[in-house]
Scaffold this active site. Structure first.
Site, mmCIF file in Angstrom:
data_model
loop_
_atom_site.group_PDB
_atom_site.id
_atom_site.type_symbol
_atom_site.label_atom_id
_atom_site.label_comp_id
_atom_site.label_asym_id
_atom_site.label_seq_id
_atom_site.Cartn_x
_atom_site.Cartn_y
_atom_site.Cartn_z
ATOM 1 C CE LYS A 21 94.186 5.638 55.353
ATOM 2 N NZ LYS A 21 94.893 4.598 54.840
ATOM 3 C CD GLU A 39 85.200 7.516 41.585
ATOM 4 O OE1 GLU A 39 84.715 8.548 41.520
ATOM 5 O OE2 GLU A 39 86.303 6.928 41.383
ATOM 6 C CB CYS A 56 87.741 0.375 39.860
ATOM 7 S SG CYS A 56 88.055 1.852 38.938
ATOM 8 C CD GLU A 116 87.334 -5.504 42.593
ATOM 9 O OE1 GLU A 116 86.896 -5.203 43.980
ATOM 10 O OE2 GLU A 116 87.126 -4.415 41.854
HETATM 11 P P1 NAD Z 1 90.469 -0.736 50.416
HETATM 12 O O1 NAD Z 1 89.265 -0.418 50.629
HETATM 13 O O2 NAD Z 1 90.942 -1.991 51.368
HETATM 14 O O3 NAD Z 1 91.385 0.386 50.885
HETATM 15 C C1 NAD Z 1 91.132 1.851 50.507
HETATM 16 C C2 NAD Z 1 91.516 2.978 51.417
HETATM 17 O O4 NAD Z 1 90.556 2.695 52.351
HETATM 18 C C3 NAD Z 1 92.868 2.408 51.922
HETATM 19 O O5 NAD Z 1 93.432 3.914 52.081
HETATM 20 C C4 NAD Z 1 92.491 1.942 53.300
HETATM 21 O O6 NAD Z 1 93.411 2.297 54.304
HETATM 22 C C5 NAD Z 1 91.116 2.834 53.585
HETATM 23 N N1 NAD Z 1 90.413 2.148 54.641
HETATM 24 C C6 NAD Z 1 90.327 0.730 54.876
HETATM 25 N N2 NAD Z 1 89.528 0.232 55.895
HETATM 26 C C7 NAD Z 1 88.964 1.559 56.292
HETATM 27 C C8 NAD Z 1 88.207 2.221 57.388
HETATM 28 N N3 NAD Z 1 87.429 1.170 58.107
HETATM 29 N N4 NAD Z 1 87.932 3.375 57.461
HETATM 30 C C9 NAD Z 1 88.304 4.160 56.700
HETATM 31 N N5 NAD Z 1 89.211 3.936 55.684
HETATM 32 C C10 NAD Z 1 89.767 2.493 55.569
HETATM 33 O O7 NAD Z 1 90.708 -1.024 48.889
HETATM 34 P P2 NAD Z 1 92.035 -1.454 47.944
HETATM 35 O O8 NAD Z 1 92.310 -2.629 48.433
HETATM 36 O O9 NAD Z 1 93.376 -0.306 48.943
HETATM 37 O O10 NAD Z 1 91.743 -0.909 46.719
HETATM 38 C C11 NAD Z 1 91.243 -1.949 45.854
HETATM 39 C C12 NAD Z 1 89.712 -1.453 45.700
HETATM 40 O O11 NAD Z 1 89.553 -0.165 45.142
HETATM 41 C C13 NAD Z 1 89.057 -2.424 44.763
HETATM 42 O O12 NAD Z 1 88.032 -3.185 45.104
HETATM 43 C C14 NAD Z 1 88.798 -1.651 43.484
HETATM 44 O O13 NAD Z 1 87.909 -1.962 42.694
HETATM 45 C C15 NAD Z 1 88.691 -0.357 44.035
HETATM 46 N N6 NAD Z 1 88.581 0.660 43.187
HETATM 47 C C16 NAD Z 1 87.481 1.417 42.652
HETATM 48 C C17 NAD Z 1 87.532 2.402 41.750
HETATM 49 C C18 NAD Z 1 86.425 3.099 41.170
HETATM 50 O O14 NAD Z 1 86.373 4.154 40.670
HETATM 51 N N7 NAD Z 1 85.187 2.456 41.298
HETATM 52 C C19 NAD Z 1 88.805 3.067 41.451
HETATM 53 C C20 NAD Z 1 90.087 2.325 41.995
HETATM 54 C C21 NAD Z 1 89.958 1.239 43.027
#
Ligand code: NAD
Length: 501
Positions: free
Chosen positions: A189, A264, A298, A395
């Site tokens: 997804k 992550e 990230c 962040e």
């Molecule tokens: P997000 O958490 O808003 O969304 C990520 C994914 O989760 C999307 O596909 C979204 O549709 C899904 N999602 C949202 N709510 C959900 C739920 N209740 N149940 C299941 N899935 C759900 O994150 P974003 O804004 O897309 O990405 C940015 C974030 O990702 C930042 O916080 C960044 O630091 C983090 N990130 C971390 C790493 C790492 O390796 N630590 C790498 C890349 C990004």
């Protein structure tokens, strides 16, 4: 030719079929449209890229059933056969790397100079795990005088992979390649803001001979398809990359079905510059690690901790460089920073500009919108921040650096560790003993000394505290996607306790 006009012309060719037919889900090797659609728009000019089939709980159920049906055959395939298919996928990614990079730039706003490399990194991820596939099941023989214990690893089953919108193609390969190498089947997804390259990856996998049902793609919203995936009883584990608070939600959602989770999450990573460091290299690395990838990264070094004795001159050089960073069209090879992913994200980052000023930090560079179309923000630098300010704690996830002064090593350590996150840390000093002592006490899953983030695939990748649970890379990935099984063979001579005699 790699100029903007050529890139735009090539991109138009690649997008034509999506403009006509939309971006469809892929389940059991079949294109699947939804009852409904949502839109993906470019952050460059907000124009419609394509409509996207909206996956629902029913779509996820269909995909989970396909992944379950395909699991036994895929898991029992010899590792060498999985290796061959994964290498063919890497070949396919390399062959379409330009298309992937063009689509990624347009869908996410990431600059071509970085995305052209990220697409190829996706191929490297597949090759790396392809080569590990034949040994993924290997275990140990642990004999005792009475028993021969033999253990081996087995793929956990169908898994869900949920990815974010920052560098989505590369991150998806990082999760999906080890899952497939381990023998798991996958329901992916992707993020709703960036569905384009996930579709390309699914197509490449099938063209490379991945059997139907082994990788299934369901687009949709987090609260819809995402939630349904985390709650589905047939999905054994969820590999998630995204925000820390979404990780908490997924843990709650998956509790009923006892999901194994790998998270992550976010970061507020410090780059700590001591006065004895090579300041030229430290400056280059600090700038690169917050302003590359639009700061939507990230592992970005979003907090600069700079020693008092050098802070004024370091800030002066920093301001000059930050003001010269080229903001522009992501498909222009000269561009260093493109637009932020979406209006809502732009508003979030812009709100931290106002917050930093209200908190009393000094806005030393940027902070304003560039142009009136698209979500371009001038690279932003706050100096003279205090560690307790929200711009120093939360962040922001944009081209936004917060600089804090420190007096000595003890204060630097206390500021560095004084946040909820613990993903990466970057330490700049030429004092070897200090580097050893400091990195030992720094609360982070990954630390670089006198370097920017340079990823070596066999090393463990992941964070501590609110930055994540679990590690990626090498065997650590297999520990997540596989179960250990121990079998004890009695040698026939040990005494069995006798009851009722
Ligand atoms: P997000 O958490 O808003 O969304 C990520 C994914 O989760 C999307 O596909 C979204 O549709 C899904 N999602 C949202 N709510 C959900 C739920 N209740 N149940 C299941 N899935 C759900 O994150 P974003 O804004 O897309 O990405 C940015 C974030 O990702 C930042 O916080 C960044 O630091 C983090 N990130 C971390 C790493 C790492 O390796 N630590 C790498 C890349 C990004």
């Amino acid at each position: 030719m790699t100029d903007l006009a050529t890139h735009q012309a090539k991109l138009a060719g690649h997008l034509a079929r999506f403009r006509a037919g939309g971006i469809l889900n892929l389940i059991d090797g079949q294109d699947v449209a939804g009852q409904d659609w949502f839109e993906t728009r470019s952050p460059v000019d907000e124009s419609l890229i394509a409509r996207v089939a909206l996956g629902t709980a029913e779509t996820v159920d269909r995909a989970a059933q396909a992944a379950t049906a395909a699991f036994q055959a895929w898991a029992s395939l010899p590792g060498t056969a999985r290796k061959a298919i994964l290498h063919r996928i890497a070949d396919g990614i390399e062959a379409r790397a330009e298309e992937i990079a063009l689509c990624e730039c347009w869908d996410t706003g990431q600059a071509w100079r970085f995305m052209s490399k990220a697409a190829l990194r996706g191929a490297e991820n597949f090759r790396f795990f392809a080569d590990l596939a034949p040994g993924a099941r290997d275990g140990k023989s642990l004999p005792t005088p009475d028993h021969l214990n033999v253990n081996s690893r087995h793929p956990i089953g169908p898994v869900g992979v949920i990815t974010p919108w920052n560098t989505p193609f590369m991150l998806s390969t990082w999760k999906i390649a080890p899952a497939l190498a381990a023998g798991c089947t996958v329901v992916h997804k992707p993020a709703e803001f960036s569905p384009l390259t996930a579709r390309l990856l699914a197509e490449i996998c099938h063209e490379a001979g991945l059997p139907p049902g082994v990788l299934n793609l369901v687009n949709g919203m987090g609260e819809g398809a995402g939630r349904a995936l985390t709650e589905h009883p047939d999905i054994r584990a969820i590999a998630f990359v995204g925000e820390s608070r979404t990780g908490s939600a997924i843990m709650r959602q998956g509790a009923e079905t006892l999901k194994r989770v790998h998270f992550e999450l976010g970061g507020k990573n410090p780059v700590i510059v001591f006065d004895d460091a090579d300041l030229d290299r430290a400056l280059d690395a600090a700038i690169f690690m917050i302003y590359s990838l639009n700061g939507e990264r990230c592992t970005s070094s979003s907090r600069l901790l700079v020693q008092d004795s050098i802070a004024d001159s370091f800030h002066a050089r920093l301001v000059e460089r930050v003001n010269r960073i080229r903001v522009g069209h992501p498909l222009d090879p000269a561009t260093e920073v493109g637009p932020l992913i979406h209006e809502t994200h732009f508003d979030k980052v812009a709100s931290y500009v106002a917050l930093g000023q209200a908190e009393g930090a000094t806005l030393a560079a940027g902070g304003t919108r560039v142009g009136e179309t698209g979500w371009f923000l001038r690279p932003t630098l706050f100096t003279e921040a205090r560690p307790d300010m929200r711009i120093a704690q939360e962040e922001v996830f944009g081209p936004f650096l917060t600089s804090i002064r420190f007096k000595d090593e003890a204060e630097a350590l206390s500021i560095a560790n004084g946040v909820a996150y613990g993903l990466t840390g970057y330490v700049w000093t030429n004092d070897l003993t200090r580097a050893l002592r400091f990195s030992d006490r720094l609360e982070a899953g990954m630390i670089w000394v006198n370097s920017e983030n340079v990823r070596h695939l066999p090393t463990p990748f992941g964070g501590v505290k609110a930055s994540g649970i679990g590690r990626d890379g090498g065997d650590w990935s297999f520990e997540f996607y596989m179960e250990q099984k121990n079998v004890a063979f009695a040698l026939g001579s040990h005494k069995i306790p006798r009851l009722g005699v």
